[in-house]
Design a protein around this motif. Sequence first.
Motif, mmCIF file in Angstrom:
data_model
loop_
_atom_site.group_PDB
_atom_site.id
_atom_site.type_symbol
_atom_site.label_atom_id
_atom_site.label_comp_id
_atom_site.label_asym_id
_atom_site.label_seq_id
_atom_site.Cartn_x
_atom_site.Cartn_y
_atom_site.Cartn_z
ATOM 1 N N THR A 15 -38.937 -11.047 -2.627
ATOM 2 C CA THR A 15 -40.094 -10.163 -2.501
ATOM 3 C C THR A 15 -39.635 -8.719 -2.637
ATOM 4 O O THR A 15 -38.494 -8.370 -2.324
ATOM 5 C CB THR A 15 -40.818 -10.339 -1.158
ATOM 6 O OG1 THR A 15 -39.993 -9.822 -0.095
ATOM 7 C CG2 THR A 15 -41.146 -11.801 -0.896
ATOM 8 N N THR B 51 -50.455 -8.300 -1.129
ATOM 9 C CA THR B 51 -49.363 -8.712 -0.254
ATOM 10 C C THR B 51 -49.932 -9.497 0.918
ATOM 11 O O THR B 51 -51.140 -9.737 0.996
ATOM 12 C CB THR B 51 -48.602 -7.479 0.278
ATOM 13 O OG1 THR B 51 -49.462 -6.752 1.191
ATOM 14 C CG2 THR B 51 -48.189 -6.546 -0.850
ATOM 15 N N PHE C 278 -49.684 -15.133 -6.567
ATOM 16 C CA PHE C 278 -49.621 -15.096 -5.106
ATOM 17 C C PHE C 278 -50.988 -15.398 -4.489
ATOM 18 O O PHE C 278 -51.104 -16.219 -3.578
ATOM 19 C CB PHE C 278 -49.122 -13.726 -4.639
ATOM 20 C CG PHE C 278 -49.279 -13.495 -3.164
ATOM 21 C CD1 PHE C 278 -48.559 -14.240 -2.247
ATOM 22 C CD2 PHE C 278 -50.160 -12.541 -2.687
ATOM 23 C CE1 PHE C 278 -48.709 -14.045 -0.876
ATOM 24 C CE2 PHE C 278 -50.317 -12.328 -1.326
ATOM 25 C CZ PHE C 278 -49.589 -13.091 -0.420
ATOM 26 N N GLN D 115 -48.191 -11.389 -11.195
ATOM 27 C CA GLN D 115 -47.586 -11.790 -9.926
ATOM 28 C C GLN D 115 -48.623 -11.822 -8.821
ATOM 29 O O GLN D 115 -48.609 -12.710 -7.957
ATOM 30 C CB GLN D 115 -46.451 -10.829 -9.581
ATOM 31 C CG GLN D 115 -45.226 -10.973 -10.468
ATOM 32 C CD GLN D 115 -44.295 -9.779 -10.390
ATOM 33 O OE1 GLN D 115 -44.644 -8.732 -9.853
ATOM 34 N NE2 GLN D 115 -43.103 -9.924 -10.933
ATOM 35 N N GLU E 96 -41.833 -12.314 10.702
ATOM 36 C CA GLU E 96 -42.418 -13.492 10.049
ATOM 37 C C GLU E 96 -42.579 -14.716 10.935
ATOM 38 O O GLU E 96 -43.302 -15.640 10.580
ATOM 39 C CB GLU E 96 -41.561 -13.876 8.824
ATOM 40 C CG GLU E 96 -41.502 -12.802 7.752
ATOM 41 C CD GLU E 96 -40.603 -13.185 6.593
ATOM 42 O OE1 GLU E 96 -40.097 -14.332 6.588
ATOM 43 O OE2 GLU E 96 -40.397 -12.350 5.698
ATOM 44 N N ARG F 194 -44.285 -3.764 -3.446
ATOM 45 C CA ARG F 194 -45.546 -4.466 -3.172
ATOM 46 C C ARG F 194 -45.643 -5.815 -3.883
ATOM 47 O O ARG F 194 -46.673 -6.481 -3.810
ATOM 48 C CB ARG F 194 -46.725 -3.577 -3.581
ATOM 49 C CG ARG F 194 -46.810 -2.292 -2.748
ATOM 50 C CD ARG F 194 -47.956 -1.417 -3.196
ATOM 51 N NE ARG F 194 -48.082 -0.225 -2.365
ATOM 52 C CZ ARG F 194 -48.747 -0.163 -1.221
ATOM 53 N NH1 ARG F 194 -49.344 -1.245 -0.760
ATOM 54 N NH2 ARG F 194 -48.819 0.946 -0.519
ATOM 55 N N SER F 195 -44.573 -6.186 -4.573
ATOM 56 C CA SER F 195 -44.580 -7.463 -5.279
ATOM 57 C C SER F 195 -44.165 -8.585 -4.332
ATOM 58 O O SER F 195 -43.176 -8.482 -3.618
ATOM 59 C CB SER F 195 -43.615 -7.423 -6.465
ATOM 60 O OG SER F 195 -43.523 -8.705 -7.054
ATOM 61 N N MET F 196 -44.924 -9.688 -4.350
ATOM 62 C CA MET F 196 -44.598 -10.816 -3.489
ATOM 63 C C MET F 196 -43.544 -11.732 -4.097
ATOM 64 O O MET F 196 -43.049 -12.628 -3.440
ATOM 65 C CB MET F 196 -45.861 -11.624 -3.180
ATOM 66 C CG MET F 196 -46.813 -10.912 -2.232
ATOM 67 S SD MET F 196 -46.028 -10.377 -0.688
ATOM 68 C CE MET F 196 -45.587 -11.956 0.038
ATOM 69 N N ARG F 197 -43.193 -11.486 -5.358
ATOM 70 C CA ARG F 197 -42.130 -12.302 -5.943
ATOM 71 C C ARG F 197 -41.598 -11.659 -7.217
ATOM 72 O O ARG F 197 -42.328 -11.558 -8.202
ATOM 73 C CB ARG F 197 -42.620 -13.723 -6.255
ATOM 74 C CG ARG F 197 -41.479 -14.697 -6.530
ATOM 75 C CD ARG F 197 -41.984 -16.108 -6.668
ATOM 76 N NE ARG F 197 -40.892 -17.051 -6.745
ATOM 77 C CZ ARG F 197 -41.027 -18.349 -6.981
ATOM 78 N NH1 ARG F 197 -42.232 -18.850 -7.151
ATOM 79 N NH2 ARG F 197 -39.990 -19.146 -7.042
ATOM 80 N N SER G 24 -40.545 -6.225 -0.825
ATOM 81 C CA SER G 24 -40.270 -5.620 0.484
ATOM 82 C C SER G 24 -38.892 -6.018 0.994
ATOM 83 O O SER G 24 -38.188 -5.205 1.611
ATOM 84 C CB SER G 24 -41.348 -6.015 1.501
ATOM 85 O OG SER G 24 -41.356 -7.412 1.727
ATOM 86 N N GLU G 25 -38.470 -7.259 0.731
ATOM 87 C CA GLU G 25 -37.128 -7.678 1.135
ATOM 88 C C GLU G 25 -36.062 -6.926 0.363
ATOM 89 O O GLU G 25 -35.055 -6.492 0.939
ATOM 90 C CB GLU G 25 -36.964 -9.191 0.910
ATOM 91 C CG GLU G 25 -37.717 -10.056 1.897
ATOM 92 C CD GLU G 25 -37.614 -11.533 1.550
ATOM 93 O OE1 GLU G 25 -37.635 -12.350 2.478
ATOM 94 O OE2 GLU G 25 -37.516 -11.874 0.346
#
Length: 549
Positions: free
Chosen positions: A282, A361, A388, A384, A137, A267-270, A284-285
Amino acid sequence: MAEQDLNSVAFPKLNPSQMKALEHCVGATLKRFQAGQKLIECGQRDFKFFVIKSGEVEILDESGETPKTLLVHGPGEFTGEVSQLSGSASFVSAVAKTDCEVYEVSSDGLQEILNKYPELGDVILQAFLARRQLLTESGKFTGLRVIGSRYSRDTFRIRDFLSKNRVPFTWLDLEADPHVAQLLKQFGLSESDTPVVAWGRKLLLRNPSNLELAEVLGIRRPLEKTIYDLVVVGAGPAGLAAAVYGASEGLNTLVLERYGPGGQAGRSMRIENYLGFPTGITGSELAERAVVQANKFGARLPVPTPATTLHFEDGYKILQIEDGESVTAKCLLIATGADYRKLTVDGCEELEGRGVYYAATINEAPLCRGAEVIVVGGGNSAGQAAVFLSGQARKVYLVIRGDNLYKDMSAYLARRIEEIPNIEVLLNTEIKRMFGEGHLREVELVNNKTGETRRIKTPALFSFIGAVPRTDWLLKEVERDEKLFIRTGPSLAQSPNWPARRQPFLLETTRPGVFAAGDVRSGSVKRVASAVGEGAMAVQFVHEYLKEM
């Protein structure tokens, strides 16, 4: 987390008691290196973990045109990041800047540290996670270079695969990057040869398959010829939870995943409504943290390993993998989840990956900046995505077939959408057809009550409609409902396919020792928390079944 705070987590200094603990670890050896000697070679697999006792070790990024120093480790500091746990290739080199004395720790030794010395292990794990976040990042690390067109389906596939597996990379867009032509000339290539993947001045692969790319990166390793206690098919929240709990409780655990960890949630950003994360996380995190946990306890997760067939021999479950390998398990957990249903409208199929996407994403975001984009669907995933994308696009149209935004969406999310000025909700609306040559240019919509049509010029449409379970590879003996979701539970005792005398366990299918959890299971609650709960619960039933064998 602010970059300054992230740096403090990423690069801690071990205290004297933590350094002392290293002396008692199996697999830890005190070694001396002379200035200029390499401790870790970029691209090396199964590299050692080093803790500096004296001197300095320089960490080099050799992925760009010229090598550059990322940082210098001193006494009490250590090398490594999350690839250290999975056995995949190192993204950096480590070189002795001065004569130095270091503790060299083997993979088994690192595993012992993480599990036997929790205080020290927590410091290392937190540092590994923070370092990977900085690599992916910060924008300061080049990583792999993917050269290809934004309108190429294969370019998108490669970028998506790397992003899903949290591999640091830089995308050089043929349509937008002024340095592409020069770089291709350096490799002796033309635009027609793209997409290509490069590392530094070295060309790695031309339009690689996901498997070829994974093998080069060390993500995909040959499978062990052994009988696993538990094989999990699918690395979404349910599968990852089962891997963590199974491996932590001593089960020899393998996870087979066709594409990358996280499932739809990845695949969700939040994700804001998952217990314990009030400010959201997220997908992915969340998936990456779960993978690190699973690796910490010894579970294996090679990618890609799509299961293609299942059969049974003397009570054992035999899974065939797409590349010809096979896996034998005492117990099997099916956690393959579901895919979003594809839009069956004119022009859609040929535009997938070229303007039509099933995730929103940071991988797709560059294509939306300053444009009008369309999101299709009325559930939380669509909501979501709309939120985003509203931070990237000039305008977002949220297309919903029904007449109520609140019907299938969490109230907090629906209210937020109503308050964002550049999101327009189109109720009672469906996609009629798509237009574009080589990439999406325009979409025609129809109001299903009035019949009125309108056209919107857009480079990107994101679809989040319905759910199709990934169960087409299963035998008929594993019963499914009318929508092909897997049936589980005690009621199956009445099924002619149930061969045992006892009642099935809560998550057990019509085959003893075969369980299902998460979105693939009939009657499941489509939430991350429930999937995690089912994955954890399944491990208890696995233990009960193993007692019967």
